[in-house]
Enzyme design. Structure first.
Site, PDB file in Angstrom:
ATOM      1  N   ASP A 281       1.004 -92.777 -35.651  1.00  0.00           N
ATOM      2  CA  ASP A 281       1.775 -93.964 -35.293  1.00  0.00           C
ATOM      3  C   ASP A 281       1.076 -94.606 -34.090  1.00  0.00           C
ATOM      4  OD1 ASP A 281       3.617 -95.994 -35.146  1.00  0.00           O
ATOM      5  OD2 ASP A 281       5.381 -94.704 -35.145  1.00  0.00           O
TER       6      ASP A 281
HETATM    7  C1  NOJ Z   1       5.343 -98.233 -34.364  1.00  0.00           C
HETATM    8  C2  NOJ Z   1       6.380 -97.871 -35.375  1.00  0.00           C
HETATM    9  O1  NOJ Z   1       6.979 -96.640 -35.039  1.00  0.00           O
HETATM   10  C3  NOJ Z   1       5.850 -97.775 -36.792  1.00  0.00           C
HETATM   11  O2  NOJ Z   1       6.922 -97.573 -37.668  1.00  0.00           O
HETATM   12  C4  NOJ Z   1       5.070 -99.006 -37.132  1.00  0.00           C
HETATM   13  O3  NOJ Z   1       4.637 -98.957 -38.461  1.00  0.00           O
HETATM   14  C5  NOJ Z   1       3.905 -99.125 -36.164  1.00  0.00           C
HETATM   15  N1  NOJ Z   1       4.430 -99.248 -34.813  1.00  0.00           N
HETATM   16  C6  NOJ Z   1       3.005-100.300 -36.470  1.00  0.00           C
HETATM   17  O4  NOJ Z   1       3.603-101.480 -36.145  1.00  0.00           O
END
Ligand code: NOJ
Length: 749
Positions: A281
């Site tokens: 993530d």
């Molecule tokens: C953080 C989020 O937790 C995740 O779900 C998301 O896909 C990513 N950022 C990218 O934006």
């Protein structure tokens, strides 16, 4: 996994043997191309493939990096001209011509916004989920996006957690079914199709169990619970052919997911045979330093690479440290080779090497009629009728004047919900607009929002709203939450209606007119008080672009609500976490407990007859899981089991009659629950095992059947093995998780 999918598609056309051969040989070709390319790559180019950047905005700046082979994927580019320009640099100006993978969070629609995933889950209809994802894929791929970070299939049992909106709620089975359907929708029949986008089930794993519902917080999920509750949706997604996975932010029992070899290697790769790639993530590798799991970025990169994170989202620890880590022998070059293999394999499967470009001149597919129709259907099916006193809904012909009030009645941005980057609010059809356009010739509409937005505390206009309400035959009050009140990092400790919305409802109720409250929100709210004051309560979560027409048709009776709660609605926050499939305590509630106000002063202390409940909130929730009414009524009868004694290899067939006993055509979501009475470890009081939507005309009766292989009663037992343990089982065919007559059967050796 992938072979299996292609096989199914192919099977429709030709024989089993030739299908298997075709897809095997396609995969062989891909593996050959992967190895050939890998053998030509420098270590720097390999590490570059493992690097995902977020768009820097400036094409020239990105081109410098792409030319040097330092970028494997770009996140957040949505203009086809720019995407093509970037791909051209990658294809023509980088040494090996490896295409970029363009990614975006396309969570519940790209332009045409579908209900939030929690709303889609309320439909208990995998077709809704699949169709929503397909439409999203068609729209997103048309601008060059070939990878989405969805579905989010984190089991969430705490509505304080803002991200509950993005998933399918509290139940393992429902989430597994809906999540797999979304994977199918995004990826289509073959990843190679230019309208397919790679799915990315997230967040692997346990993120939804954030302690106290506060985002990013630690989780403490022991292995058995992880395997029985949190992992199955991810396994179902793997079976559906998901191309990628994303690690979660949380540390579970001290181990952040981006450094968790057990989940990434043992479970995902070894046990499930996953051969796509894993992305971290956003900065979650670097954040392992903040967690205190690594002393510095270099150690974080080492732990993530060795644990099995193939691509790093935006934080550059791989770019900065992997080379040195390999030189120092802390990461083997094979680790990097395997990661790059996984990434290239997906790029080949997506057909990006053969056609990385998008047709810039193609007619727009955004907001196509069919997409809007699908979004409306999804919004219709997502709405849950929680109360309908005096059958006030649907509005009858005697209703000549309606008062439309509340801050969500005409809030085109807010009804789209969280994680909407690309949906354009000017395309949103609000309830006010829809009621005017669709039913304006049937009723006179009086409109006064009363409050400007959901958090508005200014009471100045509440009396104006009450005044028009007093002149109407029925009040339609649209309340809830603005989009920004749920989603990532938007958690709440108080789940009552925000701002002065409660005061608004109270003032409307005071008029004595029938009050229909419609809630648009990102989570279940503690709305018991407002439910009591309302004649009817319709809960639509955030319904998306077509929420207005869907709600208008439901209110005026062209459609009949069929949604069911995908998550337990607590009476008050203090009851959380609350979920129907809890284990039994040794002293379960009897529901005849003495509550707070009836306990005598100076009552004597005793533990005799004591049970597990709250003195102020009792035991039950406001609405249980699986609950939802209809304008009609349904009667279940004649529930029969194919056998009451089964072996592990048998299939249990459950049949029952379902009759529409009311006046309206309607759809009932019939649910099958099972309880394993005694095990080597304690088991949930009920678990959803099957559900189906049955549409019936007034008076119509249908015999419905569920097939349940006994193997699906398996669970991770005391020896941490997945087994069906012989013994007694309870079974319910029911309209929600708290109803139905218990039947029983036995599993024998
Ligand atoms: C953080 C989020 O937790 C995740 O779900 C998301 O896909 C990513 N950022 C990218 O934006």
């Amino acid at each position: 996994m992938k072979v299996l999918k292609t096989l199914v598609t192919c099977l429709l056309l030709t024989s089993l043997v030739s299908c298997a051969k075709q897809s095997e040989s396609k995969e062989k070709v891909i593996e050959g191309r992967v190895e050939n390319l890998l053998s030509k790559m420098t270590l720097e180019e390999k590490i570059g493939q493992m690097n995902q950047i977020s768009s820097l905005g400036n094409i020239e700046e990105m081109s410098v990096l792409i030319k040097k082979g330092e970028v494997g994927s770009i996140l957040n580019e949505i203009d086809p001209v720019r995407v093509n320009a970037l791909q051209r640099v990658a294809m023509d100006e980088s040494r090996l011509g490896i295409p970029l993978l363009i990614a975006r969070d396309v969570i519940h629609g790209f332009k045409t916004i579908f209900p939030i995933p929690l709303g889609q889950a309320a439909s208990f209809d995998p077709k809704v989920a699949e169709e929503g994802a397909r439409v999203a894929a068609i729209e997103a791929s048309s601008v060059g996006i070939r990878w989405t970070f969805a579905p989010m299939i984190d089991i969430a049992r705490d509505p304080r957690w803002g991200r509950i909106a993005e998933g399918c709620g509290e139940d393992t089975y429902l989430t597994s079914v809906m999540g797999a359907a979304m994977v199918k929708g995004f990826q289509g029949d073959s990843l190679n199709d230019p309208t397919s986008i790679a799915a990315c089930p997230k967040h692997f794993v346990g993120y939804g169990a954030a302690e106290a519902g506060r985002d990013y917080n630690s989780t403490f999920i022991p292995e058995r619970r992880l395997r029985n509750v949190y992992l199955p949706p991810f396994e179902a997604a793997a079976k559906a052919g998901a191309a990628t996975y994303m690690t979660s932010f949380n540390d579970n029992d001290g181990v952040p997911s981006s450094g968790n070899e057990f989940i990434l290697k043992q479970i995902l790769r070894k046990e499930w045979g996953f051969d796509g790639f894993v992305v971290s993530d956003w900065a979650s590798i670097k954040e392992m330093v903040t967690h205190g799991f690594a002393v510095d970025d270099k150690e974080a990169a080492m732990k993530a690479a060795n644990a099995g994170v193939d691509m790093e989202m935006v934080s550059y620890t791989y770019m900065n440290h992997l080379k040195a880590l390999i030189k120092d022998g802390e990461v083997k070059e094979k680790v990097v080779d395997d990661a790059v293999r996984n990434i290239l394999r997906i790029k080949f499967r997506l057909g990006l090497f053969d056609n990385p470009y998008v047709d810039e001149k193609r007619a727009s597919v955004m907001y196509a009629g069919a997409h809007l129709a699908a979004a409306k259907r999804a919004a219709v099916e997502s709405a849950i009728l929680l109360k309908n006193s005096k059958n006030v809904l649907p509005l009858n012909e005697a209703v000549k004047t309606v008062a439309v009030v509340g801050p969500m009645a005409d809030a085109p941005y807010e009804q789209m919900g969280t994680w909407v980057f690309d949906g354009d609010k000017t395309h949103t059809q609000t309830p006010l607009k829809a009621i005017k356009e669709m039913y304006g010739d049937r009723v006179q509409i009086l409109y006064e929002p009363g409050l400007a937005f959901s958090r508005d505390k200014n009471l100045a206009d509440v009396s104006k709203a009450a005044a028009i309400a007093a002149r109407a035959d029925v009040i339609l009050a649209f309340v809830g939450e603005e989009s920004i009140l749920s989603g990532e990092a938007h958690c709440l400790a108080d789940l009552n209606l925000q701002g002065a919305q409660s005061e608004l409802i109270a003032a409307l109720a005071k008029t004595g007119k029938p009050l229909v409250t419609i809630v648009m929100a990102g989570r279940p709210l503690t709305i018991g008080k407002e439910a009591d004051l309302s004649t009817a309560l319709l809960y639509s979560f955030h319904p998306g672009t077509m929420g207005g027409p869907a709600l208008a048709d439901l209110i005026f009776g062209k459609e009949n609500p069929s949604g069911k709660t995908p998550v337990t609605f607590p009476k008050m926050v203090g009851q959380i976490p609350m979920y129907y499939s809890h284990n039994n305590s040794g002293r379960p509630a009897t529901r005849s407990e003495t509550l707070l106000n009836n306990i005598p002063v100076e009552a004597g202390q005793t533990s005799l007859g004591c049970t597990s409940f709250y003195m102020d909130a009792g035991f039950d929730p406001l609405y249980p899981f699986g609950f939802g009414l209809s304008y009609t009524t349904f009667e279940y009868s004649n529930v029969k089991l194919s056998s009451t004694e089964l072996k592990k290899e048998n299939v249990l067939t459950v049949t029952f009659d379902l009759k529409n006993t009311g006046k309206y055509q309607g759809t009932e979501v019939a649910q099958l629950y099972v309880q394993d009475k005694a095990g080597s470890v304690t088991r949930p009081v009920k678990e959803l095992k099957r559900f189906t939507r049955v549409e019936l005309k007034p008076g119509e009766k249908q015999t419905v059947s569920f097939e349940l292989p006994v193997s699906e009663l398996a669970f991770w037992n005391i020896e941490m093995k997945k087994v069906v343990e012989p013994g007694d089982f309870g079974l319910w065919v029911a309209t929600n998780s708290q109803s139905g007559k218990e039947l029983s059967f036995k599993v024998v050796e």
